[in-house]
Design a protein around this motif. Structure first.
Motif, PDB file in Angstrom:
ATOM      1  N   VAL A 107       0.836  -1.209   0.000  1.00  0.00           N
ATOM      2  CA  VAL A 107       0.000   0.000   0.000  1.00  0.00           C
ATOM      3  C   VAL A 107       0.871   1.260   0.000  1.00  0.00           C
ATOM      4  N   GLU A 108       2.043   1.185   0.649  1.00  0.00           N
ATOM      5  CA  GLU A 108       2.920   2.352   0.639  1.00  0.00           C
ATOM      6  C   GLU A 108       3.539   2.546  -0.742  1.00  0.00           C
ATOM      7  N   LEU A 109       4.006   1.445  -1.352  1.00  0.00           N
ATOM      8  CA  LEU A 109       4.541   1.564  -2.712  1.00  0.00           C
ATOM      9  C   LEU A 109       3.478   2.114  -3.656  1.00  0.00           C
ATOM     10  N   SER A 110       2.263   1.632  -3.522  1.00  0.00           N
ATOM     11  CA  SER A 110       1.172   2.091  -4.378  1.00  0.00           C
ATOM     12  C   SER A 110       0.947   3.591  -4.208  1.00  0.00           C
ATOM     13  N   ALA A 111       1.008   4.063  -2.976  1.00  0.00           N
ATOM     14  CA  ALA A 111       0.811   5.488  -2.714  1.00  0.00           C
ATOM     15  C   ALA A 111       1.937   6.309  -3.330  1.00  0.00           C
ATOM     16  N   ARG A 112       3.176   5.799  -3.235  1.00  0.00           N
ATOM     17  CA  ARG A 112       4.312   6.511  -3.827  1.00  0.00           C
ATOM     18  C   ARG A 112       4.164   6.583  -5.358  1.00  0.00           C
ATOM     19  N   ILE A 113       3.740   5.481  -5.965  1.00  0.00           N
ATOM     20  CA  ILE A 113       3.554   5.469  -7.421  1.00  0.00           C
ATOM     21  C   ILE A 113       2.461   6.449  -7.823  1.00  0.00           C
ATOM     22  N   ARG A 114       1.357   6.476  -7.076  1.00  0.00           N
ATOM     23  CA  ARG A 114       0.281   7.422  -7.389  1.00  0.00           C
ATOM     24  C   ARG A 114       0.786   8.859  -7.347  1.00  0.00           C
ATOM     25  N   ALA A 115       1.617   9.155  -6.343  1.00  0.00           N
ATOM     26  CA  ALA A 115       2.157  10.510  -6.215  1.00  0.00           C
ATOM     27  C   ALA A 115       3.038  10.859  -7.411  1.00  0.00           C
ATOM     28  N   LEU A 116       3.863   9.893  -7.850  1.00  0.00           N
ATOM     29  CA  LEU A 116       4.737  10.144  -8.998  1.00  0.00           C
ATOM     30  C   LEU A 116       3.925  10.328 -10.280  1.00  0.00           C
ATOM     31  N   VAL A 117       2.879   9.532 -10.442  1.00  0.00           N
ATOM     32  CA  VAL A 117       2.039   9.651 -11.639  1.00  0.00           C
ATOM     33  C   VAL A 117       1.335  11.008 -11.651  1.00  0.00           C
ATOM     34  N   ARG A 118       0.861  11.459 -10.492  1.00  0.00           N
ATOM     35  CA  ARG A 118       0.219  12.777 -10.412  1.00  0.00           C
ATOM     36  C   ARG A 118       1.206  13.879 -10.773  1.00  0.00           C
ATOM     37  N   ARG A 119       2.430  13.769 -10.252  1.00  0.00           N
ATOM     38  CA  ARG A 119       3.438  14.782 -10.541  1.00  0.00           C
ATOM     39  C   ARG A 119       3.800  14.788 -12.022  1.00  0.00           C
ATOM     40  N   ASP A 120       3.858  13.597 -12.618  1.00  0.00           N
ATOM     41  CA  ASP A 120       4.198  13.517 -14.038  1.00  0.00           C
ATOM     42  C   ASP A 120       3.121  14.178 -14.892  1.00  0.00           C
ATOM     43  N   SER A 121       1.856  13.950 -14.541  1.00  0.00           N
ATOM     44  CA  SER A 121       0.776  14.526 -15.333  1.00  0.00           C
ATOM     45  C   SER A 121       0.690  16.034 -15.159  1.00  0.00           C
ATOM     46  N   ALA A 122       1.230  16.542 -14.025  1.00  0.00           N
ATOM     47  CA  ALA A 122       1.156  17.979 -13.757  1.00  0.00           C
ATOM     48  C   ALA A 122       2.430  18.719 -14.133  1.00  0.00           C
ATOM     49  N   THR A 123       3.450  17.980 -14.618  1.00  0.00           N
ATOM     50  CA  THR A 123       4.723  18.619 -14.949  1.00  0.00           C
ATOM     51  C   THR A 123       4.551  19.634 -16.071  1.00  0.00           C
ATOM     52  N   PRO A 124       5.003  20.857 -15.846  1.00  0.00           N
ATOM     53  CA  PRO A 124       4.864  21.856 -16.910  1.00  0.00           C
ATOM     54  C   PRO A 124       5.695  21.476 -18.122  1.00  0.00           C
ATOM     55  N   LYS A 125       5.181  21.742 -19.323  1.00  0.00           N
ATOM     56  CA  LYS A 125       5.837  21.336 -20.557  1.00  0.00           C
ATOM     57  C   LYS A 125       6.289  22.528 -21.407  1.00  0.00           C
ATOM     58  N   GLN A 126       6.457  23.672 -20.762  1.00  0.00           N
ATOM     59  CA  GLN A 126       6.777  24.861 -21.520  1.00  0.00           C
ATOM     60  C   GLN A 126       8.131  25.438 -21.099  1.00  0.00           C
ATOM     61  N   LEU A 127       8.513  26.453 -21.832  1.00  0.00           N
ATOM     62  CA  LEU A 127       9.724  27.193 -21.499  1.00  0.00           C
ATOM     63  C   LEU A 127       9.356  28.251 -20.470  1.00  0.00           C
ATOM     64  N   MET A 128      10.081  28.282 -19.368  1.00  0.00           N
ATOM     65  CA  MET A 128       9.828  29.265 -18.315  1.00  0.00           C
ATOM     66  C   MET A 128      10.860  30.378 -18.429  1.00  0.00           C
ATOM     67  N   ARG A 129      10.393  31.617 -18.262  1.00  0.00           N
ATOM     68  CA  ARG A 129      11.307  32.764 -18.311  1.00  0.00           C
ATOM     69  C   ARG A 129      11.051  33.675 -17.117  1.00  0.00           C
ATOM     70  N   ILE A 130      12.102  33.984 -16.390  1.00  0.00           N
ATOM     71  CA  ILE A 130      12.055  34.941 -15.291  1.00  0.00           C
ATOM     72  C   ILE A 130      13.209  35.907 -15.524  1.00  0.00           C
ATOM     73  N   GLY A 131      12.909  37.113 -15.969  1.00  0.00           N
ATOM     74  CA  GLY A 131      13.969  38.062 -16.262  1.00  0.00           C
ATOM     75  C   GLY A 131      14.935  37.519 -17.303  1.00  0.00           C
ATOM     76  N   HIS A 132      16.215  37.480 -16.954  1.00  0.00           N
ATOM     77  CA  HIS A 132      17.243  36.985 -17.870  1.00  0.00           C
ATOM     78  C   HIS A 132      17.350  35.452 -17.851  1.00  0.00           C
ATOM     79  N   LEU A 133      16.624  34.810 -16.949  1.00  0.00           N
ATOM     80  CA  LEU A 133      16.711  33.357 -16.765  1.00  0.00           C
ATOM     81  C   LEU A 133      15.680  32.628 -17.614  1.00  0.00           C
ATOM     82  N   SER A 134      16.126  31.578 -18.326  1.00  0.00           N
ATOM     83  CA  SER A 134      15.220  30.713 -19.100  1.00  0.00           C
ATOM     84  C   SER A 134      15.393  29.277 -18.643  1.00  0.00           C
TER      85      SER A 134
END
Length: 227
Positions: A107-134
């Motif tokens: 059950v703990e492994l399952s919870a960890r996998i669910r968390a990773l899958v959620r993070r993967d689906s929410a990972t931003p897929k764009q270019l981020m820019r803050i001032g001179h930083l990209s």
């Protein structure tokens, strides 16, 4: 249906994980050695991977390093009987997102996998820019005014989290959850250590990007060139 890669050379353990995750609705691919794991991880489209550390041909740490060096952001949960603090830190520094020691409850492994899958689906897929930083998130590349800013995977992830909430205070707990995937078995001062690494690497560029300390809470990223 989320796809999960299982890398485990113990047939009984591998079968248990495959059966359990399949019952929970995942499409599971199972391999039993490091080389095949790397091939699957680089050619397949997985939402997460559970990888044993002690594997034939290539261990879990090496798999993580190869993936991150290729810019592959596949969320990785390392499984191991080695539970010393040094081993956990080494595994996370190799690029793993989370670390689970054996024996563990499914059950703990399952919870960890669910968390990773959620993070993967929410990972931003764009270019981020803050001032001179990209920040090129999919490629795990950072630059300032077009000049490469060399960062490790963890350093990049930390900078991305701070940049995504520029001007806000990001707590150490939030950073641990976002960058290391967990607050369990991790000394929170590792966040302070990685912030020091980032500051040192940012300093020569004089970009105006600063990481301020919010005493007793966390950190905030700001662009000092912004009006």
């Amino acid at each position: 249906m989320p796809k999960v890669l299982i890398v485990e050379d113990d047939p009984a353990m591998a079968a248990l994980l495959e059966r359990g995750l399949t019952d929970e609705g995942y499409e599971v691919t199972r391999v039993d050695n490091g080389v095949e794991a790397l091939i699957q991880a680089t050619t397949g489209e997985f939402s997460a991977a559970a990888i044993d550390v002690m594997l034939p041909e290539m261990n879990g740490f090496e798999i993580c390093r190869h993936l991150r060096n290729q810019g592959n952001l596949l969320p990785v949960l390392l499984l191991t009987a080695r539970d010393s603090v040094d081993d956990r830190v080494f595994g996370l520094d190799s690029g793993a997102d989370d670390y689970l020691t054996k024996p563990f409850a499914f059950v703990e492994l399952s919870a960890r996998i669910r968390a990773l899958v959620r993070r993967d689906s929410a990972t931003p897929k764009q270019l981020m820019r803050i001032g001179h930083l990209s920040l090129d998130v999919p490629a795990v590349r950072a630059s300032i005014d077009g000049k490469s800013l060399p960062l490790s995977t963890k350093e990049f992830s930390l900078l991305r989290v701070l940049a995504a909430r520029a001007g806000e205070t990001v707590t150490r707990t939030e950073i641990l959850e976002e960058v290391w995937g967990t607050t369990r078995h991790i000394d929170p001062t590792i966040v302070d250590q990685y912030v020091r690494y980032l500051r040192k690497k940012l300093q020569p560029f004089e970009s105006g990007i600063t990481i301020g300390t919010v005493r007793g809470t966390g950190y905030t990223l700001s662009d000092d060139t912004a009006e």
